[in-house]
Design an enzyme around this catalytic site. Structure first.
Site, PDB file in Angstrom:
ATOM      1  N   CYS A   1      35.989  46.186  41.078  1.00  0.00           N
ATOM      2  CA  CYS A   1      37.181  45.782  39.991  1.00  0.00           C
ATOM      3  C   CYS A   1      36.821  44.638  39.181  1.00  0.00           C
ATOM      4  O   CYS A   1      36.965  43.552  39.768  1.00  0.00           O
ATOM      5  CB  CYS A   1      38.479  45.943  40.762  1.00  0.00           C
ATOM      6  SG  CYS A   1      39.775  45.603  39.841  1.00  0.00           S
TER       7      CYS A   1
ATOM      8  N   CYS B   1      39.864  42.604  38.645  1.00  0.00           N
ATOM      9  CA  CYS B   1      40.478  41.806  39.890  1.00  0.00           C
ATOM     10  C   CYS B   1      39.519  40.519  40.086  1.00  0.00           C
ATOM     11  O   CYS B   1      39.897  39.565  40.286  1.00  0.00           O
ATOM     12  CB  CYS B   1      40.456  42.550  41.117  1.00  0.00           C
ATOM     13  SG  CYS B   1      41.069  44.334  40.994  1.00  0.00           S
ATOM     14  N   ASP B   2      38.025  40.632  39.850  1.00  0.00           N
ATOM     15  CA  ASP B   2      37.162  39.699  40.279  1.00  0.00           C
ATOM     16  C   ASP B   2      36.359  38.934  39.343  1.00  0.00           C
ATOM     17  O   ASP B   2      35.788  37.834  39.591  1.00  0.00           O
ATOM     18  CB  ASP B   2      36.280  40.242  41.399  1.00  0.00           C
ATOM     19  CG  ASP B   2      37.069  40.885  42.666  1.00  0.00           C
ATOM     20  OD1 ASP B   2      38.314  40.355  43.095  1.00  0.00           O
ATOM     21  OD2 ASP B   2      36.663  41.937  43.203  1.00  0.00           O
TER      22      ASP B   2
END
Length: 329
Positions: A135, A138-139
């Site tokens: 992701c 997300c990261d």
């Protein structure tokens, strides 16, 4: 073997499931939530979470523990078990669990989520959450000024690569073929981006890294045509070869979208069977964020509570399978 009846059964224990449990419990519906094989869902294999509103940083597992505690505090019953069979053709709905227990329910919220598809490498699993991610949204923030690689050749891979250019100094897209499968407009954007370098006809055979502290330092790659192997230095590996929604319980009972995602009526969580609601990554192939899953969990609980209240007020049972209406396109 035990058998019990509930007004509302929630299947799944990620942000969608736990949020649905909080709202349903506060509405005095007395829900039962069955956690499944991975209580807490995908966030339990995530380290730092920096995009959950109100918390600058929180560990993924810690966040899920807090969500479970919140749902319990509101009065939701939570059970560690796995639903192995769900019959939506009968009223009340009937769920059979691995433990042998049977639960019947007037309404069901499906929040079984989706799982990222992985390469299946032992080294990939070792570094998940420590340099290996599925992701970018997300990261990606953690890779400011660093070099990263993205694995894949479809829309997801190209979108991830483009997004990562907001942070990374260089993005190498590794693809087994010599051309992308992504939409043409996405291909054009990728190929003209100076930060992205495609690496054609290659596959990743091993993720390389350090033990103390645990972290990725590179990947071993192989040319699929010649078999020649080499190494590529990188700080992060983003696997973008798709997601698999956990819709096995209902894939022959509910209307699905391409890829196996459960179809819901736009603007709601209602599925093709009245009384069955779906939330989170199980129905979301676009955003796939914890906060959007939680939002849909809220929607599902409210939709379910209204469904139950309408039938209680009318003094009639929930509609049977013969009254199923097709979800509008």
């Amino acid at each position: 073997m035990a058998q019990e009846h509930r007004k509302l059964l929630i299947i799944g224990s990620g942000p969608a499931g736990y949020t649905a449990a909080v709202y349903a419990a506060r509405a005095m519906v007395e829900p039962l939530l069955i956690q499944g094989m991975q209580p807490g869902g995908q966030l339990t294999i995530t380290t730092e979470v920096e995009n959950w509103p109100g918390l600058v940083e929180v560990q993924g597992p810690d966040l899920m523990v807090k969500m479970e505690e919140h749902a319990r505090a509101m009065g939701a019953d939570i059970k560690f078990d796995t639903v192995s069979k769900l019959d939506l053709s009968v009223r009340p709905f009937r769920a059979e669990c691995d433990s042998g227990d049977v639960v019947t329910a007037d309404a069901v919220v499906l929040a079984t989520g989706a799982q990222a598809k992985w390469l299946g490498l032992p080294s990939e699993e070792k570094f998940q959450g420590f340099g290996v991610s599925a992701c970018a949204t997300c990261d990606g923030f953690f890779y400011r000024g660093k070099e990263v690689v993205v694995i894949g050749g479809g829309n997801t891979a190209v979108e991830e690569a483009l997004f990562l250019t907001n942070f990374a100094s260089k993005v190498t897209l590794i693809h087994r073929r010599d051309e992308l499968r992504a939409e043409k407009i996405l291909q054009r954007r990728l190929l003209k981006n100076p930060k992205i370098e495609p690496l054609w006809d290659h596959e990743v055979v091993e993720v390389l890294g350090e033990q103390d502290p645990l972290g990725v330092t590179g990947v071993k790659i192989r040319n699929v045509k010649t078999g020649a192997e080499s190494t590529l230095d990188t700080s992060g590996v983003f696997v973008a070869i798709g997601h698999s929604p956990a819709s096995e319980l209902v894939n022959d009972q509910l209307e699905l979208l391409e890829g196996g995602y459960v179809k819901v009526e736009p603007g709601t969580t209602r599925t093709s069977i009245p009384g069955v609601f779906a939330a989170g990554d199980l129905t979301d192939h676009v955003y796939r964020q914890a906060v959007t899953s939680a939002g849909m969990g809220c929607m599902a609980a409210l939709d379910a509570e209204r469904f139950l209240a309408e039938h209680d007020e009318a003094g009639e049972p929930a509609p049977d399978a013969a009254q199923i209406e097709e979800v509008p396109a």
